[in-house]
Design an enzyme around this catalytic site. Structure first.
Site, PDB file in Angstrom:
ATOM      1  N   LYS A 114       0.844  -1.207   0.000  1.00 45.65           N
ATOM      2  CA  LYS A 114       0.000   0.000   0.000  1.00 45.65           C
ATOM      3  C   LYS A 114       0.874   1.250   0.000  1.00 45.65           C
ATOM      4  O   LYS A 114       0.605   2.211  -0.713  1.00 45.65           O
ATOM      5  CB  LYS A 114      -0.891   0.039   1.253  1.00 45.65           C
ATOM      6  N   LYS A 196      -1.907 -11.734  -7.630  1.00 46.77           N
ATOM      7  CA  LYS A 196      -3.011 -12.452  -6.971  1.00 46.77           C
ATOM      8  C   LYS A 196      -4.370 -11.956  -7.467  1.00 46.77           C
ATOM      9  O   LYS A 196      -4.540 -10.753  -7.684  1.00 46.77           O
ATOM     10  CB  LYS A 196      -2.893 -12.188  -5.460  1.00 46.77           C
ATOM     11  N   LYS A 199     -10.225  -8.832  -5.130  1.00 46.94           N
ATOM     12  CA  LYS A 199     -11.516  -8.179  -5.270  1.00 46.94           C
ATOM     13  C   LYS A 199     -11.405  -6.656  -5.303  1.00 46.94           C
ATOM     14  O   LYS A 199     -12.359  -5.985  -5.643  1.00 46.94           O
ATOM     15  CB  LYS A 199     -12.447  -8.620  -4.148  1.00 46.94           C
TER      16      LYS A 199
HETATM   17  P1  TYM Z   1      -9.723 -11.135   2.679  1.00 47.66           P
HETATM   18  O1  TYM Z   1     -11.105 -10.646   2.916  1.00 47.66           O
HETATM   19  O2  TYM Z   1      -8.818 -10.332   1.815  1.00 47.66           O
HETATM   20  O3  TYM Z   1      -9.773 -12.602   2.097  1.00 47.66           O
HETATM   21  C1  TYM Z   1     -10.626 -13.591   2.653  1.00 47.66           C
HETATM   22  C2  TYM Z   1      -9.997 -14.961   2.492  1.00 47.66           C
HETATM   23  O4  TYM Z   1      -9.817 -15.252   1.103  1.00 47.66           O
HETATM   24  C3  TYM Z   1      -8.466 -15.622   0.849  1.00 47.66           C
HETATM   25  N1  TYM Z   1      -8.095 -15.134  -0.488  1.00 47.66           N
HETATM   26  C4  TYM Z   1      -7.565 -15.910  -1.447  1.00 47.66           C
HETATM   27  N2  TYM Z   1      -7.258 -17.222  -1.488  1.00 47.66           N
HETATM   28  C5  TYM Z   1      -6.743 -17.707  -2.634  1.00 47.66           C
HETATM   29  N3  TYM Z   1      -6.515 -16.947  -3.734  1.00 47.66           N
HETATM   30  C6  TYM Z   1      -6.804 -15.634  -3.750  1.00 47.66           C
HETATM   31  N4  TYM Z   1      -6.589 -14.899  -4.836  1.00 47.66           N
HETATM   32  C7  TYM Z   1      -7.365 -15.056  -2.563  1.00 47.66           C
HETATM   33  N5  TYM Z   1      -7.759 -13.803  -2.236  1.00 47.66           N
HETATM   34  C8  TYM Z   1      -8.188 -13.874  -0.964  1.00 47.66           C
HETATM   35  C9  TYM Z   1      -7.668 -14.904   1.941  1.00 47.66           C
HETATM   36  O5  TYM Z   1      -6.399 -15.495   2.144  1.00 47.66           O
HETATM   37  C10 TYM Z   1      -8.592 -15.050   3.128  1.00 47.66           C
HETATM   38  O6  TYM Z   1      -8.433 -16.315   3.745  1.00 47.66           O
HETATM   39  N6  TYM Z   1      -7.562  -9.734   6.969  1.00 47.66           N
HETATM   40  C11 TYM Z   1      -8.358 -10.778   6.331  1.00 47.66           C
HETATM   41  C12 TYM Z   1      -9.715 -10.992   6.996  1.00 47.66           C
HETATM   42  C13 TYM Z   1      -9.601 -11.304   8.433  1.00 47.66           C
HETATM   43  C14 TYM Z   1      -9.326 -12.586   9.001  1.00 47.66           C
HETATM   44  C15 TYM Z   1      -9.344 -12.369  10.411  1.00 47.66           C
HETATM   45  C16 TYM Z   1      -9.094 -13.839   8.463  1.00 47.66           C
HETATM   46  C17 TYM Z   1      -9.770 -10.413   9.443  1.00 47.66           C
HETATM   47  N7  TYM Z   1      -9.604 -11.045  10.648  1.00 47.66           N
HETATM   48  C18 TYM Z   1      -9.106 -13.427  11.295  1.00 47.66           C
HETATM   49  C19 TYM Z   1      -8.852 -14.902   9.333  1.00 47.66           C
HETATM   50  C20 TYM Z   1      -8.869 -14.688  10.749  1.00 47.66           C
HETATM   51  C21 TYM Z   1      -8.629 -10.362   4.897  1.00 47.66           C
HETATM   52  O7  TYM Z   1      -8.570  -9.215   4.566  1.00 47.66           O
HETATM   53  O8  TYM Z   1      -9.009 -11.404   4.082  1.00 47.66           O
END
Ligand code: TYM
Length: 333
Positions: A114, A196, A199
């Site tokens: 970022k 990657k 979204k």
């Molecule tokens: P977030 O919302 O970006 O993503 C949610 C989950 O999706 C997985 N993910 C992917 N897996 C494979 N390929 C991809 N291209 C891909 N993009 C996203 C992420 O690894 C994630 O598992 N900070 C976290 C949310 C969060 C969280 C937590 C997760 C907040 N507190 C506590 C686990 C435990 C996040 O922004 O994920």
């Protein structure tokens, strides 16, 4: 009995990457660990690290909740809740900031990206949110946290913070183990397979949204970038586009990569991509159908209310104990 905790942040749209790397894994774990407890939440406080339009944010919170169910998670075996409805997350998040070093946060790749990209108006929460993420997890004494590859570093930090706290205050938090799938933990962008699938991307051609019209999904997969080698085989270094499509194929069908490769032996990319496009659009179409049924009934609010109640009780008790340990407030009689 073990406890499994994970969450998704309601920014941008839910992608095929979120499905394969996270939601599908939750479903598989739930099937393979029927005795264990699942806590899945919508990480709406995390969304606020970048500016959000309030009505849009609220819509996305519901979308994730609905998609958890539509993708096959069992509401009778899962505690579903919205992070901001449990105040203890934010409070423990602050307490854990006091146990997180600046240097650790500065090393987080998501934060470094970022900073590199822009942004004079980066919020301070963008810097400190890994402590909040640690709170989301250890507040519930999670044993396991299923996530995609991009969250690995945050999980390592969570383990360090929990261990540091435990070192000072005798084993108080469970130190969680990440569960990162061997295949599909990093689904790549369809137009740029070095990056990657995300979204929050500017261009929507590189990702499949779980809300895309099935016809659009067909088009997006068919126009995914490949290479000039012309052989369907798994070679990440030389054929990253095809390797990514093979990963998507195996994740959506549970057919082994070797099988898929031999099926397309001697055939070109066109046939391979057409078949994959049909597989993904059909599967996502089915999920959307279930989603539409769920969203138009009013069960979702009841499920989230029940989840809030259960999560709240656990979170309240753990945070109170934590504050007592730290010497905050007055001693409880
Ligand atoms: P977030 O919302 O970006 O993503 C949610 C989950 O999706 C997985 N993910 C992917 N897996 C494979 N390929 C991809 N291209 C891909 N993009 C996203 C992420 O690894 C994630 O598992 N900070 C976290 C949310 C969060 C969280 C937590 C997760 C907040 N507190 C506590 C686990 C435990 C996040 O922004 O994920």
């Amino acid at each position: 009995m073990k406890r499994i905790v994970s969450g998704i942040k309601p920014t941008g749209t839910l992608t095929l990457g979120n499905y394969i790397g996270a939601i599908k894994q939750f479903v598989l774990l739930q099937q393979s660990m029927p005795e264990d407890e699942f806590f899945l939440f919508i990480a709406d406080l995390h969304a606020l690290t970048t500016p959000q339009e309030p009505t849009e944010l609220r819509k996305r919170i519901k979308e994730i909740a609905g998609m958890y169910l539509a993708c096959g998670l069992n509401p009778e075996k899962t505690v579903f809740y919205i992070q901001s409805e449990i105040k203890e997350h934010a409070e423990l998040g602050y307490l854990l900031q006091c146990f997180t070093y600046m240097g650790e946060l500065e090393r987080m790749t998501q934060y470094k990206d970022k900073v590199k990209k822009q942004e004079s108006s980066l919020s301070s929460a963008m810097f400190t949110y890994p402590s909040l993420m640690a709170a989301d997890i250890i507040l519930y004494d999670a044993d396991f946290v299923p996530v995609g590859d991009d969250q690995k570093q945050h999980l390592e930090l969570t383990r360090d913070i929990a261990s540091r706290f435990n070192g000072r205050f005798r084993d108080f938090f469970t130190v969680p183990e990440p569960i990162i799938p061997k295949v599909g933990s990093r689904i790549m962008d369809l137009q740029n397979p070095e990056k990657k699938m995300s979204k929050s991307d500017e261009s929507d051609k590189g990702y499949v949204s779980l809300f895309d019209d099935p016809n659009i999904i067909l088009k997006k997969i068919k126009s995914a970038v490949t290479d000039s080698i012309g052989i369907v085989q798994y070679d990440v270094d030389n054929q990253p586009g095809i390797a990514n499509l093979l990963t998507i194929y195996t994740s959506m069908t549970d057919e082994s990569i070797e099988n898929i490769v031999s099926k397309y032996n001697g055939l070109g990319y066109k046939e391979f991509k057409e078949d994959l496009a049909t597989i993904v659009s059909k599967k996502v179409g089915e999920i959307q159908q279930r989603y539409n049924e769920i969203i138009s009934s009013n069960t979702l609010d009841n499920i989230l209310d029940q989840g809030r109640q259960i999560a709240q009780q656990i979170a309240y008790k753990k945070l109170e104990k934590c504050k007592q340990k730290l010497g905050l407030g007055r001693k409880r009689k």
